[in-house]
Scaffold this active site. Structure first.
Site, PDB file in Angstrom:
ATOM      1  N   GLU A 225       0.952  -1.357   0.101  1.00 27.78           N
ATOM      2  CA  GLU A 225       0.063  -0.044   0.034  1.00 27.78           C
ATOM      3  C   GLU A 225       0.863   1.358   0.112  1.00 27.78           C
ATOM      4  O   GLU A 225       1.814   1.509   1.036  1.00 27.78           O
ATOM      5  CB  GLU A 225      -0.854   0.030   1.275  1.00 27.78           C
ATOM      6  CG  GLU A 225      -2.162   0.644   0.945  1.00 27.78           C
ATOM      7  CD  GLU A 225      -2.075   2.187   1.580  1.00 27.78           C
ATOM      8  OE1 GLU A 225      -1.374   2.926   0.896  1.00 27.78           O
ATOM      9  OE2 GLU A 225      -2.716   2.576   2.539  1.00 27.78           O
ATOM     10  N   CYS A 258      -3.222   8.434   3.468  1.00 28.26           N
ATOM     11  CA  CYS A 258      -2.957   8.064   1.897  1.00 28.26           C
ATOM     12  C   CYS A 258      -4.157   8.256   1.253  1.00 28.26           C
ATOM     13  O   CYS A 258      -4.246   8.664   0.067  1.00 28.26           O
ATOM     14  CB  CYS A 258      -2.609   6.719   1.866  1.00 28.26           C
ATOM     15  SG  CYS A 258      -0.839   6.213   2.712  1.00 28.26           S
TER      16      CYS A 258
END
Length: 450
Positions: A225, A258
């Site tokens: 990720e 994020c």
């Protein structure tokens, strides 16, 4: 060897943390390997019960987790308390999910044979997590890995080792020794863990570091990720609370998320209104009162460099309101950048701070092109009262997670993951269990009775 820890709220030294090297990493991985047969050999029910005990320990010690998380990140208690609660919920979720897994079709699929599929753990999983959500990102990775029958060696970020070390202590009590171990340290520690005798690496961090991890993993399974740069498409008929919602989502955790909104994209007809209303909403979000500081000097310098490099015609910043004694912390105000080129550094790079850029497009097709015009593809949102248009745009956006008239709304039941430069793999939901498992097909020939 120790590393110096800084309180981002004050900029002052708050303590030290050990830095694991070859011997410490090797010992942790060896302990995880030794604990693996016993842990994977438990029935799903017994693993579930132990994970429930770990969740209870997190809840019983919530105050200690909140204090440690705040010390490392500078987040206000209103944020850290909610995240600790989510971590306990996540372990409970996977404690239940592992008992209700769905397997592929089984039965007499070949004449004269009976077949079924076993989902087996991979083994020892090396987990490397970032500093923006030290505890929650660890839980996102560790909970499904543990529930699936793997043992875990986890490395926290250099600046935020506190809560993962406490979680490992509670895991030793609830799950058994060696099942979840923490190895604090720096980037070299992380590289040592990736290169150690682990069967899989789960990494959350930057794209550059993710590429390095994938190369060092040398063919072993990797779940990555790698950040985002989320667009928010704001149409002329957006709900009245759109700007306040975006400002709050952009400043949650000082924008160091994020999936946080980063790039607001509008049509020309509502561009000026969007800039004005976003600026007004941003001015109501005060660093020090409503959200915390940036995490560390490197992130501060990176953020300041991107703001300075931007060619934005308008840079609108709110005030900051640090408490007495915190004036030298890593505070940065909520900021709106407008009238900037589409290839501006603040647009094409993940800023990772309390900042929103505003771009305009001639029509919806051009707006979608702008939204999908960066390498990252993790999250996105659409803001409109027209449900049909909103759902169509949400479906067409190239992102692993999209929202309509909201942003950063997540729960354990729904998967989260990226595309493109944002990496690959799945966090959250029952789908994440398969990140840490491999299927084995078993087929038995049925021998007729004589």
């Amino acid at each position: 060897m120790n590393t110096t820890l800084i309180d981002p709220r004050t900029g002052r030294v708050r303590g030290t943390s050990p830095v694991a090297r070859e011997s410490e990493v090797r010992s942790a991985v060896d302990a995880a390997r030794a604990a693996l047969p016993g842990w994977r050999g438990l029935t799903p029910r017994e693993r579930s019960r132990r994970l429930e005990r770990l969740a209870a320990l997190v809840e019983d010690n919530a105050r200690a987790y909140v204090e440690r998380e705040a010390a490392g990140t500078g987040k206000p208690d209103s944020e850290t308390a909610g995240e600790v609660e989510q971590v306990a919920d996540l372990f409970r979720f996977y404690a239940s999910a592992v008992r209700a897994q769905q397997a592929p079709a089984a039965g007499r699929l070949v004449d004269g044979h009976e077949s079924w599929v076993r989902w087996e753990p991979l083994g020892v999983v090396g987990v490397v997590v970032p500093w923006n959500y030290p505890l929650m990102m660890a839980a996102w990775r560790c909970a499904p890995a543990l529930a699936s029958g793997n043992t875990v060696v986890a490395k926290p970020a250099e600046t935020t080792p506190d809560t993962l070390e406490l979680l490992a202590e509670h895991a030793a009590e609830a799950l058994g020794p060696g099942v979840l171990t923490a190895v604090p340290g720096d980037r070299r520690t992380g590289r040592l863990l990736v290169g150690a005798d682990v069967d899989m690496v789960a990494f959350t961090g930057s794209a550059a570091a993710g590429a390095d991890v994938a190369a060092r993993a040398a063919g072993r399974r990797v779940s990555l990720e790698l950040g985002g740069n989320a667009p928010a498409l704001v149409l002329p008929d957006a709900p009245d609370d759109t700007w306040a919602q975006l400002a709050r989502a952009c400043t949650y955790n000082a924008g160091q998320s994020c999936a946080a909104p980063a790039r607001v994209i509008t049509l020309r007809e509502n561009y000026e209104e969007t800039v004005e209303r976003l600026a007004a909403a941003a001015r109501d979000c005060l660093a020090g009162r409503d959200f915390g500081p940036l995490n560390n000097p490197d992130q501060l310098a990176r953020y300041d460099g991107l703001v300075k490099a931007s060619a934005a015609g308008r840079s609108i910043a709110a005030d900051i309101a640090p408490r007495p004694g915190e004036e030298n912390g890593f505070w940065r105000p909520a900021r709106i950048l407008a009238d900037l080129p589409d290839d501006d550094p603040a647009v094409v790079e993940e800023v990772f701070g309390p900042l929103l850029t505003v771009q305009r497009a001639d029509d919806l097709g051009a707006a979608l092109a702008l939204a999908d015009g960066v390498p990252q593809a993790l999250a996105a949102s659409v803001w409109t009262r027209d449900l049909t248009t909103g759902l169509e745009l949400a479906g067409r956006l190239d992102a692993g997670e999209t929202w309509l008239n909201c942003h950063l709304v997540q729960t354990a039941e729904l998967p989260h993951g990226g595309r493109g430069a944002s990496g690959h793999g799945t966090d959250l939901s029952t789908l994440a269990l398969h990140e840490y498992q491999r299927p084995k097909t078993v087929t038995a020939r049925l021998i007729p009775r004589s």
